[in-house]
Design an enzyme around this catalytic site. Structure first.
Site, PDB file in Angstrom:
ATOM      1  N   SER A 193      41.779  49.609  41.851  1.00 52.01           N
ATOM      2  CA  SER A 193      41.487  50.563  42.970  1.00 52.01           C
ATOM      3  C   SER A 193      40.787  51.630  42.712  1.00 52.01           C
ATOM      4  CB  SER A 193      42.858  50.728  43.693  1.00 52.01           C
ATOM      5  OG  SER A 193      42.622  51.650  44.588  1.00 52.01           O
ATOM      6  N   TYR A 206      51.624  54.100  43.308  1.00 55.69           N
ATOM      7  CA  TYR A 206      50.615  52.796  43.442  1.00 55.69           C
ATOM      8  C   TYR A 206      49.514  53.459  42.566  1.00 55.69           C
ATOM      9  CZ  TYR A 206      46.669  49.949  45.291  1.00 55.69           C
ATOM     10  OH  TYR A 206      45.409  49.152  45.477  1.00 55.69           O
TER      11      TYR A 206
END
EC number: 1.1.-.-
Length: 326
Positions: A193, A206
């Site tokens: 990401s 995350y």
């Protein structure tokens, strides 16, 4: 020539000088990059013709980007292995794939996998290799997210996210790596990401897991470069999937909402096509995002003080919005 005419010529002359300077400075950089890009496109087309019959293992294949990746590689003639926790959803994806008009077409294989159960992964790989005896392309896509600030996130939640997003992919990669080394070929793709490149408020768990994945991919890439094994790390921005809907809160309960940023994110189908190109071109590291995320990435590395100030402002904004909603 009149003075007025000379004045009219001056801007043109200045622009010519500017173009010459820019051309002199940029050409040594731009030309090699253009040649590399052309070579990558040529190689991509060459390897695309070699895709039919390749074995592709995709984790998190029951929905979202994983499902889109399954469609892309199945249409390319690959032998696709679908892995995720929800077997019923995997069977749905398999049924959708079989309905496609594809030639050659290899029936997809469904194998349940829980990345949180690290001890079960070696046995899972044994089942994978029993099907086709090899995996040509491993796509580590499975993962979960969290929507909470650091102070309100239980350590158990931090641990769960790290196990699923990082250690699960690490364990699967390590279990499959010996077979790739033995064959002298393979491609491992990590779906990370942009938050593995820079961190934002209320995404600490995350982002930490994706930073870890990025570091692991970079180290692995160097170690297997001389073994004809390629490693790619893909860092997308927001994608229109159920990631936020299935995310956890700080206490571990279901977040159960689709964020506005997620709803406005890129199409998972388009991203899947870009990932296919990344693998075909053997690109080691790519960012696929909007301009805003790319600016944030460069700010983080080129002007960190400004980046930190912007993130602090964003944290206050998110905190105030959360207070109003409760």
């Amino acid at each position: 020539m009149k003075v007025q005419d000379m004045d009219k010529c001056a801007p043109s002359s200045d622009w010519n000088v500017l173009y010459w300077v820019l051309g002199t400075v940029l050409m040594p950089v731009a030309l090699p990059l253009a040649i590399i890009n052309i070579w990558q496109r040529f190689q991509a087309q060459k390897f695309r013709n070699q895709l039919p019959g390749k074995v592709v293992l995709i984790t998190g294949a029951s929905s979202g980007l994983g499902e889109s990746l399954a469609h892309v590689f199945y249409r390319a003639g690959c032998r696709v292995i679908l892995a995720a926790r929800r077997t019923q959803e995997l069977e749905r994806v398999k049924k959708d794939l079989l309905a496609l008009d594809v030639d050659p077409a290899y029936p997809p294989t469904v194998l349940p996998l829980d990345l949180a159960e690290l001890n079960s992964i070696p046995e899972f790989v044994t089942r994978v290799l029993a099907v086709y005896n090899q995996v040509d392309i491993l796509i580590n896509n499975g993962g979960i997210s969290v929507r909470a600030d650091v102070a309100s996130t239980a350590v158990d939640v931090d641990l769960k996210v790290m196990v699923v997003n990082y250690f699960g992919s690490v364990a699967l990669t390590k279990a499959l790596l010996p077979s790739m080394v033995k064959r002298g070929s393979g491609h491992i793709c990590f779906i990370s990401s942009v938050q593995g490149k820079f961190a934002i408020p209320q995404r600490a768990a995350y982002s930490a897991s994706k930073h870890a994945m990025q570091a692991f991919a970079d180290s692995l890439r160097a170690e297997v470069a001389n073994k004809n094994i390629n490693v790619s790390c893909v860092s997308p921005g927001y994608i229109r999937t159920q990631l936020s809907l299935n995310a956890l809160t700080g206490s571990g309960s279901s977040y159960g909402k689709v964020d506005e940023t997620t709803a406005k994110g890129m199409s998972p189908d388009k991203l899947a096509e870009r990932i296919l190109q990344c693998i075909l071109r053997k690109e080691p590291d790519i960012i696929v995002s909007d301009v805003q995320a790319k600016i944030a990435y460069y700010l983080r590395h080129l002007c960190p003080s400004l980046y930190f100030w912007i993130m602090a402002k964003r944290a206050v904004k998110l905190e105030n919005a959360e207070k109003k909603s409760t």
